[in-house]
Design a protein around this motif. Structure first.
Motif, mmCIF file in Angstrom:
data_model
loop_
_atom_site.group_PDB
_atom_site.id
_atom_site.type_symbol
_atom_site.label_atom_id
_atom_site.label_comp_id
_atom_site.label_asym_id
_atom_site.label_seq_id
_atom_site.Cartn_x
_atom_site.Cartn_y
_atom_site.Cartn_z
ATOM 1 N N GLU A 17 -66.399 73.548 63.866
ATOM 2 C CA GLU A 17 -65.584 74.683 63.463
ATOM 3 C C GLU A 17 -64.301 74.760 64.290
ATOM 4 O O GLU A 17 -63.202 74.911 63.757
ATOM 5 N N ARG A 63 -73.562 76.645 57.887
ATOM 6 C CA ARG A 63 -73.284 78.064 57.772
ATOM 7 C C ARG A 63 -71.857 78.318 57.275
ATOM 8 O O ARG A 63 -70.900 77.763 57.810
ATOM 9 N N GLY A 64 -71.707 79.130 56.258
ATOM 10 C CA GLY A 64 -70.377 79.533 55.815
ATOM 11 C C GLY A 64 -69.705 78.587 54.845
ATOM 12 O O GLY A 64 -68.638 78.876 54.317
ATOM 13 N N VAL A 73 -65.695 76.276 56.597
ATOM 14 C CA VAL A 73 -66.347 76.930 57.734
ATOM 15 C C VAL A 73 -67.775 76.429 57.867
ATOM 16 O O VAL A 73 -68.468 76.227 56.874
ATOM 17 N N THR A 74 -68.196 76.198 59.105
ATOM 18 C CA THR A 74 -69.526 75.646 59.339
ATOM 19 C C THR A 74 -70.204 76.172 60.577
ATOM 20 O O THR A 74 -71.414 76.045 60.722
ATOM 21 N N GLY A 75 -69.430 76.723 61.525
ATOM 22 C CA GLY A 75 -70.027 76.999 62.820
ATOM 23 C C GLY A 75 -70.082 75.712 63.627
ATOM 24 O O GLY A 75 -69.659 74.659 63.148
#
Lengths: 384, 384, 384, 384
Positions: free
Chosen positions: D136, D321-322, D130-132
């Motif tokens: 994503e 992110r994530g 997960v990354t945004g």
């Protein structure tokens, strides 16, 4: 009902060559202008003609991204194909009465084929000239796809007729780029002020002192030579020792060779009297040109606008082969010595002869009048 | 090193027109054949030329799906663009020494542009002819993009030269389709046996009794008229009361008009003496043709193969306008009465004059020899 | 400022599934409808949904031809790619606030990717269902690209949530196709009159007597089986001896197998109690369906509209695997005997149970309300 | 019969992430490698991964130019569509048994859709993270199109399973990029020698003294912010006063904002302690990285390779992110002050903790083994 005239502009130099016609079409009581901007005319690294067009008050009806990035000739063909597929959709949306394709850059055939295959009368501006290289094939293929021919000079008119086109479909209008040269002559703008508005990179060049202008395009069918040819020009400028404003080449297979030669030279500390610009507003560029001692390279500007303006030119290599030229042009081959010698000649030239072979400065208006009144047909056959 | 010759075949009729050249290239000691099959040549509903080619022993190097389905002219342009983008990739993979483009169907310009823009010498087969319609524009644009011209008849040779091509780049080879006609003449095959191998739809026609052949293509620039023109031909055949073998049209904008006219007529109980075929092996087709009383429609077969074979022809409308024709051809307009009268003439003709205007039956071999020996260059300029 | 809602309709059945939502969006005071018609929705041989849409008063903003013709799966992928490239240009022109993609046909991912990559909030109608075949992959990929989920049934809502979408982005609206079923129920139209307005081909079927409806689509991942599966259905209908109205399949890789099975059967004199239609206005079709003894095949209509309408259904094979179904459905495998037995059951069914699992008939209005009020964001992450 | 494994590499960083798997597939007795290089991996201005690949002994089977040049997001979508159309042709030529798509760059979905629609089993490397940002959406859509999942870390395995994929189709292999980190650790190369082999631009940085590495990519869904974010990082580096090696961003919508921020800063005389590289061989880059005081920016290298190598990292903004991270990472927002403070922390860090969360350095071999032995199927449904 106004005739809807759809003009496709695909590059910064094409815009300069059609601009006064665009304005004349837009302002003509019997015409409606549909303006499509495509290919490198949309791209920042080739001068983003689209932004200039918007700044100059033109409303853009459609934008078509079509340049596939790459390092060899295959992407020229792919870009053209993709543009053709997209332009078909655009023409289907806009339903023009006439499509106008400009000159001979490789991607212009996308416009020509799409219009011809959709049974839309096609007008071609600047047919009938000769230059060699891939432009030569594109230009004459455009002529064979076109129904209306708007040519720039008498020798072009004769060639289009010899190519089997009906005389009544050929109109000698002169070149709209000369219209801009006429305006530039009338305006007498201040070059020292102009250059303050462009950043560019490289040495500061004092334009109140004498300088030359350089524009050197890659020659597509000599792809591998781009690097070397540019290197010769660089050496010649160094040898002549003249300050120069160098204008960056437009997108083309091979442009990376040109760019690289410049980059390498700069990284080795050469070109210390040269300032580089990616782009300039055409009116500014013409003022810079008029004010210069001469132009060096292989741009058609040297033959066309400079003939009208009387600016001496060193024309290098085969790119302008066969094109009509005035007394302002000195032709040389790629060797650095010959180029340097010609630069020195130009630098010290005392006469600046003027020739109107590419028009009298009123081509745009003439083109609009033809498009408003000429018969529209898509059916033609060879005259022989 | 053998020269790699890449031939792009885009339609069933194009295959017939290049087949003997394909075989001669494949079998030539100094050549290597690269065979690309594209566009409607891949599609079942246009006769799947690709299957015939494989059955006849040709190895296919690449297949390019490129026909965008649609009901108007916009898809012709889109298909051409997509084909161009794909063919660029193909040529980049295969790295041919020469690309060959065949005749003048709209999609052939995709081959021509891709090769020209990639600096691959382009040979064009069947340039210099005149017909009107969009084929006219495509054909001459192909000529302007091509470096080597392989023409079918003397009038074509003269026209290509007038178009500004260098005489030494033009080769009068005759048309490979005539090679097949020569073979068909020599083979003397049994038509009654041949027809048992094809199903088709419609009435049974006894080919041991007299019959005519019908081939009517849509005329692209008269898109809306396709339905009506076909309807006239249908009425004429009904009025003449002759049994007929009708061969289905190839893919083209407008083909739906033609198809629909046939469908409507059949649903109204007309055409009870007509059998419809989508396709036939060229050799079979030529035998059926030779054996017939004549051919009706607007196919170029009527002018080319039938001149060599002496088969009487009723040529309807403008599609073959300007093309050389022998004594076998009767030209008529689209009206049902004129067509019916011409069919009756053909039906009762007692003489079958032969003319070799499109070749002597050895064009394929001649084309391979030219491709093996001609100078390869991509640099050309107008001769005037 | 009204929100601009751009809906892309790519096929005849998709139009039926979104029609009431289109009308509700168009008529909503806070929304502006932008309607793009693409792919087989433009093509006559797949029912030309575009003409129905125009006839029903929708204004079409853009048409996108994108179906590449071919005989194998490669053209599905190519068509999708071409559509994606074109839709990007369309979205760039129209500048919508939301793009809506409908259901799970292969080409719908072109809409989804183009919108997602251009940072336009994407609403997906009919996600969260399960069926197997390539639709399964397309549907869930659409969900992962979408920001707003408009689902048809409770099991779909749960699945979309399990797929990691935020609960507040999922809206259970019911399926707009059920809205049409509700209207059809209320209208009570005369089927005998309806069928006089469609020609089709095949036997006359007297709709005042009992009949069944047949709709059998090819199953993409079982390409080679299309011909065989259709042949089994044909044999079952022959064995059951029931009159039938057969609706032609939509465009898909493999559709030629289906078509050919029908053609071959007819040429062998089978299917003498079957009439074939290419298309019918959805309202007419629903009336025909309501009035029938049952539906045979693998269409989702059998599970969705027929659940609401209480029409018995024989659902053949794997195409609807995993999809929610009501008490009206009998599932069978491809064998002719099992199909024939199920047809006989349906034929003599005495009860017609109704289930509202796919909506209550007011989905279109609900979708427009969601699109007018839901937060618009393009930033999301898995909920786990 | 060896299984034919077709891997599509579309970018320089993707090559680094798949390289050891490519070698392992090539060398596996039961596998045949088919290598397709596409998109920015072919382009000089993004590091021309293709040249590195050839230099490292990989034979390229096909090259696919697909990046449409432009200045906004529309060209990402167009490039993807064009790539999809081309890759369909490529897969049709190569007839692979499995296609491998790598990670989550926008263009990877072209590979996934083309393979899925052609019924070729699709293996996806690096799903479930997960990354945004747009990555994503692309990543999880790739998962839904894929049949075989080769994941890098345990949290990714769990997510792919939650996404409804069958557990037996998910393989925890670790990330091949960690294999390179392992090799780099074992090799202990001389950084001072390495940097002499790359030119780049900007200040000289003495790598025998402490320095940091900078890699900052544009964040696609925050297009307009690229310029500003990069400017903050520039200010932070100036404020921290540390020498830096800055690696140029890869192609992406928005990359021009990043490039421009750097150009503007340099033209204003900033960044006098920074040297810029467009690209470095991955092994060289890893040595440079290991030897540095830390990495600044938003590259995933900071989380993955640097976790294994124990290199401190300042991770800026939302791009990662994530994603799982080790003890080496300090997360900060875009503000210059926070970034500068984190740089100072990193600069003076005394511990370099190691975490094997992304693999143990043997992922390539493990991937090849899975591809040689796993069942090949294209039929799947949600597990719920």
């Amino acid at each position: 009902m106004k005739r809807k005239i759809c003009v496709v502009v695909t590059a910064r130099p094409s815009y300069a060559r059609i601009k006064t016609a665009l304005a004349a079409i837009r302002d003509h009581p019997d015409l409606e202008l549909q303006l499509v901007v495509a290919a490198s005319a949309l791209l920042d690294r080739y001068g983003a003609a689209v932004k200039v067009m918007e700044a100059e008050g033109f409303r853009i009806d459609r934008k078509v991204y079509m340049i596939v990035e790459g390092e060899n000739l295959v992407t020229s063909a792919k870009s053209t194909g993709i543009g053709m597929a997209e332009l078909a959709t655009v023409f289907n949306d806009l339903q023009p009465d006439v499509v106008v394709t400009v000159a001979d850059r490789y991607e212009t055939i996308a416009t020509s084929v799409a219009a011809a295959y959709m049974n839309i009368p096609l007008a071609h501006v600047q047919g009938g000239e000769v230059t060699g290289s891939i432009d030569e094939k594109t230009r004459h293929a455009n002529t064979k796809l076109a129904d209306i021919h708007l040519v720039c000079c008498e020798s072009a008119r004769i060639r289009v007729e010899k190519l089997g086109e009906r005389p009544e479909s050929i109109f000698l209008t002169g070149c709209p780029s000369i219209d801009l040269a006429r305006e530039a002559l009338e305006e007498k703008r201040d070059v020292a002020e102009i250059v303050t508005r462009y950043s560019g990179v490289g040495a500061g060049v004092d334009v109140r002192e004498p300088y030359v202008v350089v524009m050197q395009h890659p020659v597509t069918t000599e792809y591998d030579d781009s690097y070397r040819n540019t290197a010769e020009t660089i050496e010649a400028i160094e040898a002549a020792g003249v300050p120069a404003l160098w204008f960056w080449p437009n997108v083309d297979a091979g442009s990376d060779g040109t760019s690289k030669a410049i980059r390498v030279a700069r990284e080795h500390g050469r070109l210390r009297q040269v300032h580089f610009y990616r782009n300039m507003h055409p009116a500014d560029f013409l003022a810079v040109l008029m004010h210069s001692r001469g132009i060096i390279g292989n741009s058609s500007v040297a033959l066309r606008e400079c003939a009208y303006l009387g600016v001496p030119a060193v024309n290098i290599g085969s790119r302008q082969r066969g094109r009509d030229r005035g007394r302002n042009v000195r032709d040389v081959d790629y060797g650095r010595d010959a180029i340097a010698a010609a630069i020195r000649d130009v630098w010290s030239a005392t006469e600046r002869p003027v020739d109107m072979i590419y028009g009298d400065g009123h081509a745009g208006k003439r083109i609009a009048d033809v498009l408003a009144t000429c018969p529209l047909t898509i059916d033609k056959m060879l005259t022989y």
